[in-house]
Enzyme design. Structure first.
Site, mmCIF file in Angstrom:
data_model
loop_
_atom_site.group_PDB
_atom_site.id
_atom_site.type_symbol
_atom_site.label_atom_id
_atom_site.label_comp_id
_atom_site.label_asym_id
_atom_site.label_seq_id
_atom_site.Cartn_x
_atom_site.Cartn_y
_atom_site.Cartn_z
ATOM 1 N N ARG A 199 0.847 -1.187 0.000
ATOM 2 C CA ARG A 199 0.000 0.000 0.000
ATOM 3 C C ARG A 199 0.887 1.244 0.000
ATOM 4 O O ARG A 199 1.829 1.338 0.780
ATOM 5 C CB ARG A 199 -0.934 0.013 1.207
ATOM 6 N N ARG A 255 2.167 1.299 10.268
ATOM 7 C CA ARG A 255 1.746 1.647 8.901
ATOM 8 C C ARG A 255 2.942 1.554 7.964
ATOM 9 O O ARG A 255 3.692 2.517 7.781
ATOM 10 C CB ARG A 255 1.159 3.060 8.899
ATOM 11 N N GLU A 260 -7.003 -0.481 15.056
ATOM 12 C CA GLU A 260 -7.646 -1.418 14.130
ATOM 13 C C GLU A 260 -6.641 -2.449 13.619
ATOM 14 O O GLU A 260 -5.580 -2.104 13.095
ATOM 15 C CB GLU A 260 -8.250 -0.641 12.952
ATOM 16 N N SER A 267 -10.625 -6.076 9.788
ATOM 17 C CA SER A 267 -11.779 -5.418 9.193
ATOM 18 C C SER A 267 -12.659 -6.471 8.533
ATOM 19 O O SER A 267 -12.190 -7.238 7.696
ATOM 20 C CB SER A 267 -11.319 -4.387 8.163
ATOM 21 N N ARG A 321 1.716 -5.563 11.700
ATOM 22 C CA ARG A 321 0.902 -4.730 12.590
ATOM 23 C C ARG A 321 0.496 -5.456 13.869
ATOM 24 O O ARG A 321 0.562 -4.895 14.962
ATOM 25 C CB ARG A 321 -0.349 -4.231 11.860
#
Length: 425
Positions: free
Chosen positions: A258, A273, A347, A350, A388
């Site tokens: 990403r 991130r 988070e 998801s 993460r």
């Protein structure tokens, strides 16, 4: 995308979905293009019918009438050709608008503008009460010699990561444990590429709109996906499956990439991130039935929760509001895991139900028991994402001497070790 007939008949509902999801899309313009396209098609079809009828008259016509009929056929053919550019332009414009039409949120979804208006449903587990000054994950990695951010930044730039020693074994253990766990719950493990053509991103709903998040390979049509959902969702594109072939359930592991466009200055330190990571994604393809889809939603949500519980991590379940759920989603929950150093939940998972929105984009259908062709429903949810998840894993399980306790579920994947690292304080 949504069924065009549904949009025509429920324009108000679709406009409301556009509004509450915070999108910029003119449904009236879409419907105007649709009407004009229908009229153009009708004109072309009428002229084609007239041309065909005229052609049938030519062989029977008298020598005096035949030249006029032949000329009329040529004139009709020229008129049809003159309309074709407008027809194609309307088709292309309508398709681009249809690709931006959002799905209709489930009635239970709270209306809100962004993640600040998501609704906490419940909390599970208790955040640790340390009898010592806890370290954050960056400090833990540094003191154990498990990371080298400066060297990897020289090689790969910012938002890259490098793990060493036991941290690597922990990362691999988490991924393998997640695959084993999901396989035990009936999900077929799938190792897939992160490379995908643009059509796959359109099929999953990441395009149009998310192009700035994707790395493109110059000189090639391939791009790097940020989740296995992208390639897996297109594995059956254009196919017609038998009803008995459903459900399809995968635990798909892949690299993920990403660009993190728009996140400048956010979470630049540590493992939260990063541009490249690894992820096990739950993916479900089921029958076109909302009740069944919602049952699968609870199933994959339960799988993710069970993984966090096995890792002995405190977390909370959050229902995403309309402005934070994405265009294609009917329902979306996040799992947020406790990060002690920040004193908040982050988070890590998801969970999404998309109805037939993705299947319409990929042309994925099946025949039900009555022989009727229907678009399948799709769902996805994170199984586990590294690095993460290592942030809460390291921080919640740190001990006073700087070592890290290994949750029992992971010990078989780490040679039976109960503790990682050496005493450093």
């Amino acid at each position: 995308m949504l069924d065009l007939k549904f949009i025509r008949e429920h324009a108000g509902t679709v406009k409301h979905a556009v509004q509450v999801k915070g999108l910029s899309l003119d449904i009236d313009e879409l419907l105007r293009l649709d009407r004009e396209l229908v009229e153009l098609k009708q004109r072309v079809e009428a002229m084609q019918a007239e041309r065909n009828a005229n052609a049938k008259l030519v062989p029977k016509a008298s020598p005096e009438e035949r030249p006029g009929l032949i000329q009329k056929g040529k004139d009709l053919a020229e008129e049809i050709r003159a309309l074709e550019p407008a027809l194609r332009a309307h088709e292309d414009s309508l398709k681009q608008l249809l690709l931006r039409v959002p799905n209709i949120p489930h009635p239970s979804v709270p209306v809100g503008k962004d993640d600040s208006e998501n609704v906490e449903l419940r909390r599970e587990g208790t955040p640790p009460a340390f009898a010592f000054a806890p370290l954050d994950h960056v400090e833990l990695l540094d003191r154990q010699g498990w990371s080298d951010p400066e060297r990897v930044a020289r090689v790969s730039g910012s938002r890259s990561y490098l793990l060493k020693g036991e941290a690597v074994m922990l990362e691999m253990a988490v991924l393998t444990f997640a695959l084993d766990f999901l396989a035990g719950r009936g999900f077929t493990p799938l190792s897939t590429t992160a490379l995908a053509r643009p059509d796959a991103f359109v099929g999953s709903g990441h395009f149009p709109g998310g192009e700035d998040q994707v790395y493109k390979i110059e000189g090639d049509e391939l791009m790097l996906a940020g989740t296995a959902e992208v390639p897996v969702n297109s594995l059956y594109a254009g196919e017609q499956l038998a009803a008995e072939a459903l459900p399809v359930t995968y635990a798909a592991i892949s690299a993920a990439f990403r660009s993190e466009a728009g996140s400048a200055g956010r979470d630049v330190r540590g493992l939260i991130r990063v541009h490249e990571f690894r992820k096990v994604e739950q993916y479900v393809l089921c029958r076109a039935d909302e009740a069944e889809g919602l049952r699968w939603f609870q199933t994959i949500l339960g799988n993710a929760e069970a993984l966090l519980q096995a890792l002995e991590l405190p977390y909370r379940v959050v229902q995403n509001c309309t402005g934070d759920m994405g265009a294609g989603k009917v329902l979306m929950y996040d799992l947020e895991t406790w990060v002690p150093s920040e004193g908040l939940y982050r988070e890590t998972h998801s969970c999404s139900y998309l109805g037939d929105w993705q299947a319409r984009r990929t042309g994925l259908r099946y025949r039900d028991e009555h022989g009727k062709l229907l678009y399948a429903h799709t769902l996805n949810n994170t199984g586990i994402a590294v690095p993460r998840i290592l942030v809460p894993l390291l921080e919640n399980h740190q001990q006073a001497d700087g070592t890290v306790r290994v949750p029992e579920a992971l010990r078989p994947y780490l040679g039976g070790k109960a503790v990682l690292g050496r005493a450093v304080r």
